[in-house]
Scaffold this active site. Structure first.
Site, PDB file in Angstrom:
ATOM      1  CG  ASP A 239      42.716 -13.864   8.106  1.00  0.00           C
ATOM      2  OD1 ASP A 239      42.712 -13.275   7.010  1.00  0.00           O
ATOM      3  OD2 ASP A 239      41.815 -13.746   8.955  1.00  0.00           O
ATOM      4  CB  ILE A 240      45.651 -12.411   3.301  1.00  0.00           C
ATOM      5  CG1 ILE A 240      46.729 -11.580   2.572  1.00  0.00           C
ATOM      6  CG2 ILE A 240      44.246 -11.941   2.951  1.00  0.00           C
ATOM      7  CD1 ILE A 240      46.783 -11.815   1.079  1.00  0.00           C
TER       8      ILE A 240
ATOM      9  CG  ASP B 149      36.153  -9.958  -2.749  1.00  0.00           C
ATOM     10  OD1 ASP B 149      36.490  -8.913  -2.181  1.00  0.00           O
ATOM     11  OD2 ASP B 149      35.495  -9.985  -3.797  1.00  0.00           O
TER      12      ASP B 149
ATOM     13  CB  SER C 245      42.453 -18.082 -10.059  1.00  0.00           C
ATOM     14  OG  SER C 245      42.038 -16.920 -10.738  1.00  0.00           O
ATOM     15  CB  THR C 246      43.846 -21.761  -6.054  1.00  0.00           C
ATOM     16  OG1 THR C 246      43.889 -21.129  -4.766  1.00  0.00           O
ATOM     17  CG2 THR C 246      45.043 -21.333  -6.882  1.00  0.00           C
ATOM     18  N   GLY C 247      40.483 -20.888  -5.499  1.00  0.00           N
ATOM     19  CA  GLY C 247      39.330 -21.240  -4.670  1.00  0.00           C
ATOM     20  C   GLY C 247      38.118 -21.491  -5.548  1.00  0.00           C
ATOM     21  CB  VAL C 248      34.959 -19.561  -5.777  1.00  0.00           C
ATOM     22  CG1 VAL C 248      33.710 -19.518  -6.635  1.00  0.00           C
ATOM     23  CG2 VAL C 248      34.559 -19.691  -4.322  1.00  0.00           C
TER      24      VAL C 248
END
Ligand code: ADP
Length: 177
Positions: free
Chosen positions: A15-16, A39, A122-125
């Site tokens: 988890d970042i 986010d 960008s690789t999620g939603v």
């Protein structure tokens, strides 16, 4: 690629928001007013002061980056960048994603950031194909680090096992070339 460069780059699963680094990067949207995915996790962990500062920033165009404080996060700063939504590759998605990494690193260096963590922007939603995004991320970060002393250390933080595996493979592959 030099060994020295390899020691500055790493991949971690997790988890970042828990990363003990000077800055974490947020895969935000243009409003900077919070969203889902990474986010949402960053805003929850940082607390409401983060949203208040983001409101005063007034948004961020795709490909650019903006810096705020980290508030309740272990990280001192959050660097908000807006990745492109994937539309099939014909709308400058590659260049915009590379710009996210470059602009985030430039902003980090300006603020004396020594360690920084990136999510898989960008690789999620936003549906950017994972392997393509990972190659771009690794190539772009390597190129910047080769000509810049700061940040000293970059961590790619992957939330799930599949993403971690792709990052590891591409980072190790890139080290040979
Ligand atoms: P985007 O809208 O840019 O695609 P997302 O937040 O939907 O952003 O996804 C980007 C990546 O962040 C995905 O790989 C997702 O699994 C990952 N992610 C979600 N939550 C976290 C977290 N707490 N720490 C690190 N990565 C996360």
């Amino acid at each position: 690629m030099s060994d020295e460069l390899d020691t500055r780059l790493s991949v971690e699963q997790g988890d970042i928001t828990r990363q003990q680094v000077d800055a974490i990067v947020n895969a935000a949207n243009e409003s900077l007013l919070g969203g889902g995915g990474v986010d949402g996790a960053i805003h929850r962990a940082a607390g409401p002061e983060l949203l208040a500062e983001c409101r005063s920033v007034g948004g961020c165009p795709t490909g650019e980056a903006r810096l705020t404080q980290g508030y309740r996060l272990p990280a001192k700063y959050v660097i908000h960048t807006v990745g492109p939504v994937w539309h099939g590759g014909g709308q400058d998605e590659d260049a915009l994603l590379a710009a996210c990494y470059r602009n985030s690193l430039a902003l980090a260096a300006e603020h004396g950031v020594r360690s920084i963590a990136f999510p898989a922007i960008s690789t999620g939603v936003y549906r950017f194909p994972l392997e393509r995004a990972t190659r771009l991320a690794v190539e772009t970060v390597r190129r910047v680090l080769a000509s810049s002393e700061l940040p000293e250390r970059v961590v790619f933080v992957c939330f799930d096992e599949a993403t971690t595996a792709v990052y590891r493979e591409i980072l190790e592959g890139a080290a040979d070339g």
